[in-house]
Scaffold this active site. Structure first.
Site, PDB file in Angstrom:
ATOM      1  N   LYS A 213       0.845  -1.149  -0.006  1.00  0.00           N
ATOM      2  CA  LYS A 213       0.132   0.050  -0.102  1.00  0.00           C
ATOM      3  C   LYS A 213       0.905   1.260  -0.024  1.00  0.00           C
ATOM      4  CE  LYS A 213      -3.647   2.482   2.300  1.00  0.00           C
ATOM      5  NZ  LYS A 213      -4.496   2.275   3.861  1.00  0.00           N
ATOM      6  N   GLU A 219      10.565  -4.662   4.464  1.00  0.00           N
ATOM      7  CA  GLU A 219      10.542  -5.855   4.228  1.00  0.00           C
ATOM      8  C   GLU A 219      10.293  -6.257   2.558  1.00  0.00           C
ATOM      9  OE1 GLU A 219       8.917  -4.764   6.871  1.00  0.00           O
ATOM     10  OE2 GLU A 219       8.996  -6.129   8.535  1.00  0.00           O
ATOM     11  N   GLY A 273      -5.148  -1.692   4.920  1.00  0.00           N
ATOM     12  CA  GLY A 273      -4.027  -2.657   4.273  1.00  0.00           C
ATOM     13  C   GLY A 273      -4.781  -4.041   4.456  1.00  0.00           C
ATOM     14  N   ARG A 274      -5.272  -4.404   5.769  1.00  0.00           N
ATOM     15  CA  ARG A 274      -5.886  -5.590   6.331  1.00  0.00           C
ATOM     16  C   ARG A 274      -7.097  -5.796   5.632  1.00  0.00           C
ATOM     17  NH1 ARG A 274      -5.019  -2.169  10.208  1.00  0.00           N
ATOM     18  NH2 ARG A 274      -6.675  -1.444  11.642  1.00  0.00           N
ATOM     19  N   GLU A 360      -4.961  -6.565  14.581  1.00  0.00           N
ATOM     20  CA  GLU A 360      -4.785  -5.152  14.233  1.00  0.00           C
ATOM     21  C   GLU A 360      -5.820  -4.195  14.307  1.00  0.00           C
ATOM     22  OE1 GLU A 360      -1.146  -4.439  11.561  1.00  0.00           O
ATOM     23  OE2 GLU A 360      -2.728  -3.956  10.533  1.00  0.00           O
ATOM     24  N   HIS A 391      -6.062 -32.901  17.120  1.00  0.00           N
ATOM     25  CA  HIS A 391      -4.973 -33.683  17.714  1.00  0.00           C
ATOM     26  C   HIS A 391      -3.978 -32.827  18.194  1.00  0.00           C
ATOM     27  CE1 HIS A 391      -6.991 -37.183  16.103  1.00  0.00           C
ATOM     28  NE2 HIS A 391      -7.539 -36.385  15.074  1.00  0.00           N
ATOM     29  N   LYS A 516       8.888  -0.648  14.631  1.00  0.00           N
ATOM     30  CA  LYS A 516       9.638  -0.472  13.183  1.00  0.00           C
ATOM     31  C   LYS A 516      10.666   0.673  13.470  1.00  0.00           C
ATOM     32  CE  LYS A 516       5.724  -1.021  10.222  1.00  0.00           C
ATOM     33  NZ  LYS A 516       4.795  -0.341   9.380  1.00  0.00           N
TER      34      LYS A 516
HETATM   35  O1  LIG Z   1       0.943  -2.775   2.154  1.00  0.00           O
HETATM   36  P1  LIG Z   1       2.104  -1.871   3.133  1.00  0.00           P
HETATM   37  O2  LIG Z   1       2.204  -0.581   3.000  1.00  0.00           O
HETATM   38  O3  LIG Z   1       3.506  -2.677   2.675  1.00  0.00           O
HETATM   39  O4  LIG Z   1       2.030  -2.466   4.549  1.00  0.00           O
HETATM   40  C1  LIG Z   1       2.090  -3.879   5.328  1.00  0.00           C
HETATM   41  C2  LIG Z   1       1.712  -4.120   6.339  1.00  0.00           C
HETATM   42  O5  LIG Z   1       2.408  -3.013   6.987  1.00  0.00           O
HETATM   43  C3  LIG Z   1       2.255  -2.721   8.484  1.00  0.00           C
HETATM   44  O6  LIG Z   1       2.771  -3.852   9.140  1.00  0.00           O
HETATM   45  C4  LIG Z   1       0.633  -2.678   8.953  1.00  0.00           C
HETATM   46  O7  LIG Z   1       0.677  -2.823  10.213  1.00  0.00           O
HETATM   47  C5  LIG Z   1      -0.081  -3.459   8.102  1.00  0.00           C
HETATM   48  O8  LIG Z   1      -1.329  -3.133   8.415  1.00  0.00           O
HETATM   49  C6  LIG Z   1       0.247  -3.514   6.532  1.00  0.00           C
HETATM   50  O9  LIG Z   1      -0.800  -4.440   6.081  1.00  0.00           O
END
Ligand SMILES: O=P(O)(O)OC[C@H]1O[C@H](O)[C@H](O)[C@@H](O)[C@@H]1O
Length: 700
Positions: A213, A219, A273-274, A360, A391, A516
C-alpha cells in the site's frame, strides 16, 4: 450516547454486567434443552446457516446486546462507513473496502465523488492485463510466456490473498483455470523465504508482483530489490520492465523503484491494508492465477454480505450477531481468546488472515476519542483446520481454559472421495467431527456418567468434562470463489461491529510503529559495526549484549577463511590488508585483521616447525588467485538498485559495503568475506563451481 462517552458508562453496558451472574448459573446443557431458544438462535442467509445456540446466552442476553448496540450507535456507524465518512479519524480517511466489490452501477460517495467507477477502471485493467499474461500475449524478456507469479508483500498485502489462494487451490473450477500456472507469496524479509520461493522458478517465465500500500515497507522493498536483482542478473536490467509489476496507492514510489507506472495497479487510501484483499492487492495475483472471471465471483460473494450487513435487521444480520456475541464473550464473560476452526483444509490460511484483521483492528487501549479504556478490547484469535486441531490444542479447549470456538463447516466438499466399503465418505468422516465437537464442549461429561460406565474411581476426575463451553457453528453450502468472498466479508464486518460497540478506531494501527522505528536504530548500528567496526552503543544492557554477541559471529567466517589460507600466503594477505584500507575499511577493523592474521601465522609457523616436514594437504591444493587476478572478479559498490545476501556471512549487503559476484555461478559475497578464500581456492565456496576469471567480467 455522546460521541466522547465510553460505552461502559451506559446503562445498557451495566445491565449486561448484572446479567452475567444469571447466565453463569445456567449450564449450556440446560440452555440447549430449550428448543424454542435454539430455534431463535439460527439464522439463514443465501444458503448458509448460522447456529449460535451454543453460546452462553439466552434470548434476554441477545435482547440486551441489541440494546447495547443501539446505545453504541451501531447502525449510524455502519451507515457512516458505507457513506464514505472519514470514520478512520486518526488518519482522516474513509473506510470503504465495501466499494471494492460493489456492482458497477452502484454509487458510493467519498469526498464528494463516486468511487465505484475508478474501482472498476482498475478491475478492467487487471482483467485485460491478466488475460494478456495468461494467454501468452504478454511475454517475458526472452519471449517466453510468464506462467509463474511471485507476489511480494507482507501483512495486509499478503495474508488475505494467501488465504483466498489457498482456499481456491482445490476448487474444481479454479483448478481448471490455473492449470500450468503457479502463484507463490514472498512475505518475510528472512532470506530463507526468498530461497524457498524462487526455488524451481526460472526468471524467464516468472512475473513478480510487488504489493505494498505504502511502497515503503522495509521487508517488502528489500525483497523487491532482491528479486529485481534475481531477474536482472539473469536477464539483464531491461528485463525488469517485462517481469515486474506493482500494486500500490503510492504510484510515485512505484515509478522511482523502476516499475513502469503503466504496469502499476492502483488502490486508494480509503482501503485499509488488512481490508485490501478485494482491491488490486488480491485481485491482481489471483486473476493472474485463476483468471478474472473466478475472482469476480469472489468479489460478488463479498458484495452480497455487504448488502446483507447494511440492510438486514440485527436479529437476522450475521455479522452483527457475530460481532455482538464476541463483545459478550470478551467484555462480559471475560474470555479473551477465540478459536477459528474451519473443517476444511482449504481454509487453512483463514485464521492467520483473521488474526491480522481482528487483532490489528481491535487491539486498542483507547477510545476513538483518545480516552483510556477501562475494559479490554480485541481478542486473541488463533485456529487450525479440523480435524488437525483436535490432535493438537483441543485438550486445552475441552478441559483447560474456556475458549469460545467458531466451527466452520462445508456441506459439499471441493474434493469428494468415497471409498468402496467405507462406512461414510471422507468428507462425512471429517464432518462427523464438526458436528460432534460443539456438543462435547457444550455438554461435557459428568462424574455420574463416568460412574455408570464403570470408570475406575481414580480416573474419574481426569475423565470428567465440565462442558458449558461456548461455540457457534457456521455451515456453508460449498467452498467456491463466491462463498469464500462471503466468509471473508462476514468476518470483516463482524470485527467492525466489535470495534463500533467498543467505541474504538478499528481502522488504524499505530501500535505497529514503535517496533519499526526501533529496528531503524538497530539497522544503523549493524551497518556501522559491520562497515566501520564501530562498537555497539546507545542501547540498554540487554540489547547491547545481544547485539554484541550477534555481531561477533560476523568475524567467525572471516577467521575461518583466514585460518584456511595462511600457509604460504602471508605476503598476499598483507597486501590484501592494504587493499582493505583502500576499500574504505576503518583502521580498527583492519588492525583487528592484522592481529588475527599474525597470531594465526605465528601459530601455524610453530606447528609447521614441529611437524616432520611432510607437506600439509593445503600445500598440495591448487593455488588460488593472485591479487592481480582477484582484481578481475566483478566488484561493486552497493547501489540502491542492488540488494543481495552474502553467502558466507548470510547477511544482506548494506549500503556502503563492497561486494563481489563470482563469474559463472554468480554467487555474491561481501568482498571482505570472499577475498581471503579466493587467494587460496579457485572455486566458489557455496557451489564449488570452478572459478573462471578469463573473458569479460564487466557484464554485471
Ligand atoms: O502494504 P504495506 O504498505 O506494505 O503494508 C504492509 C503492512 O504493514 C504494517 O505492518 C501494517 O501494520 C499492516 O497493516 C500492513 O498491512
Amino acid at each position: 450516547m455522546a460521541s466522547s462517552a465510553l460505552i461502559s458508562d451506559t446503562q445498557r453496558w451495566k445491565d449486561l454486567k448484572d446479567h452475567v451472574e444469571d447466565i453463569k448459573k445456567t449450564h449450556l446443557r440446560d440452555l440447549m434443552s430449550d428448543v424454542k431458544r435454539c430455534q431463535s438462535m439460527m439464522v439463514e442467509f443465501d444458503g448458509m446457516l448460522l447456529d449460535y445456540s451454543r453460546q452462553q446466552a439466552t434470548l434476554e442476553t441477545i435482547d440486551k446486546l441489541f440494546k447495547l448496540a443501539t446505545a453504541a450507535n451501531l447502525k449510524q456507524k455502519i451507515n457512516l462507513m458505507f457513506s464514505g465518512e472519514h470514520i478512520n479519524s486518526t488518519e482522516n480517511r474513509a473506510v470503504l473496502h465495501v466499494a471494492l466489490r460493489a456492482p458497477r452501477d452502484k454509487v458510493i460517495q467519498s469526498d464528494g465523488k463516486n468511487v465505484v467507477p475508478e474501482v472498476w477502471s482498475v478491475l478492467d485493467k487487471i482483467k485485460e492485463f491478466s488475460e494478456r499474461v495468461r494467454s501468452g500475449s504478454w511475454v517475458g524478456a526472452t519471449g517466453k510466456a510468464l506462467k509463474d507469479v511471485v507476489a511480494i508483500g507482507i501483512g495486509g498485502s499478503f495474508l488475505g490473498p494467501l488465504f483466498v489462494h489457498t482456499a481456491l487451490q482445490t476448487d474444481p473450477e479454479a483448478i481448471e483455470s490455473a492449470r500450468g500456472r503457479q502463484l507463490r507469496f514472498l512475505a518475510n524479509v528472512d532470506p530463507i523465504d526468498i530461497a524457498r520461493n524462487i526455488t524451481g522458478l526460472n526468471p524467464e517465465t516468472t512475473l513478480v508482483v510487488v504489493v505494498s500500500k505504502t511502497f515503503t515497507t522495509a521487508e517488502t522493498m528489500l525483497n523487491a530489490r532482491t528479486l529485481r536483482e534475481w531477474i536482472s542478473a539473469a536477464l539483464g536490467p531491461s528485463a525488469v520492465a517485462k517481469h515486474m509489476v506493482a500494486v500500490s496507492t503510492n504510484l510515485t514510489l512505484v515509478e522511482k523503484f523502476g516499475i513502469d507506472p503503466n504496469n502499476a495497479f492502483a488502490f486508494w487510501d480509503w482501503v485499509g491494508g488488512r481490508y485490501s484483499v478485494c482491491s488490486a492487492v488480491g485481485v491482481l495475483p489471483l486473476s493472474l492465477q485463476y483468471g478474472f472471471s473466478v475472482v469476480e465471483k469472489f468479489l460478488k460473494g463479498a458484495s452480497t454480505i455487504d448488502e446483507h450487513f447494511y440492510s438486514a435487521p440485527y436479529d437476522k444480520n450475521i455479522p452483527v450477531l457475530l460481532g455482538l456475541l464476541s463483545v459478550w464473550n470478551v467484555s462480559f464473560l471475560g474470555y479473551p481468546a477465540r478459536a477459528i476452526l474451519p473443517y476444511s483444509q482449504a481454509l487453512e490460511k483463514f485464521a492467520p488472515h483473521i488474526q491480522q484483521v481482528s487483532m490489528e483492528s481491535n487491539g486498542k487501549g483507547v477510545s476513538i476519542d483518545g480516552v483510556p479504556l477501562p475494559y479490554e478490547t480485541g481478542e486473541i484469535d488463533f485456529g487450525e483446520p479440523g480435524t488437525n486441531g483436535q490432535h493438537s490444542f483441543y485438550q486445552l479447549i475441552h478441559q483447560g481454559r474456556v475458549i469460545p470456538c467458531d466451527f466452520i463447516g462445508i456441506v459439499k466438499s471441493q474434493q469428494p472421495v468415497y471409498l468402496k466399503g467405507e462406512v461414510v465418505s471422507n468428507h462425512d468422516e471429517l464432518m462427523s467431527n464438526f458436528f460432534a465437537q460443539p456438543d462435547a464442549l457444550a455438554y461435557g461429561k459428568t462424574a455420574e456418567q463416568l460412574q455408570k460406565e464403570n470408570v475406575q474411581q481414580h480416573l474419574i476426575p481426569h475423565k470428567t468434562f465440565s462442558g458449558n463451553r461456548p461455540s457457534l457453528s457456521l455451515l456453508l453450502p460449498s467452498l467456491n470463489a463466491y462463498n469464500i468472498g462471503q466468509l471473508l466479508a462476514i468476518y470483516e464486518h463482524r470485527i467492525a461491529v466489535q470495534g463500533f460497540v467498543w467505541g474504538i478506531n478499528s481502522f488504524d494501527q499505530w501500535g505497529v510503529e514503535l517496533g519499526k522505528s526501533l529496528a531503524t536504530q538497530v539497522r544503523k548500528q549493524l551497518h556501522a559495526s559491520r562497515t566501520k567496526g564501530e562498537p555497539v552503543k546507545g542501547f540498554n544492557f540487554s540489547t547491547s549484549t545481544l547485539l554484541t554477541r550477534y555481531l561477533e559471529v560476523f568475524f567467525q567466517p572471516l577467521l575461518a577463511v583466514t585460518l584456511d589460507l595462511l600457509l604460504g600466503r602471508q605476503v598476499q594477505i598483507f597486501l590484501l590488508i592494504l587493499q582493505l584500507f583502500y576499500q574504505g575499511f576503518s583502521f580498527p577493523l583492519v588492525i583487528t585483521y592484522v592481529v588475527i592474521c599474525y597470531l594465526v601465522i605465528d601459530l601455524f609457523g610453530e606447528v609447521e616447525e614441529e611437524s616432520s616436514g611432510t607437506p600439509s594437504s593445503k600445500d598440495e591444493e591448487s593455488p588460488g588467485l593472485s591479487l592481480l587476478e582477484l582484481q578481475k572478479v566483478p566488484y561493486f559498490d552497493y547501489a540502491i538498485s542492488r540488494s543481495v545476501v552474502c553467502a558466507v556471512c548470510l547477511d544482506g549487503i548494506q549500503n556502503g559495503e563492497k561486494y563481489r559476484m563470482l563469474p559463472g555461478c554468480r554467487h555474491v559475497y561481501h568482498a571482505c568475506c570472499i577475498d581471503l578464500w579466493l587467494l587460496r581456492r579457485l572455486s566458489c565456496p557455496t557451489c564449488r563451481a570452478p572459478l573462471n576469471i578469463t573473458g569479460s567480467l564487466d557484464n554485471v
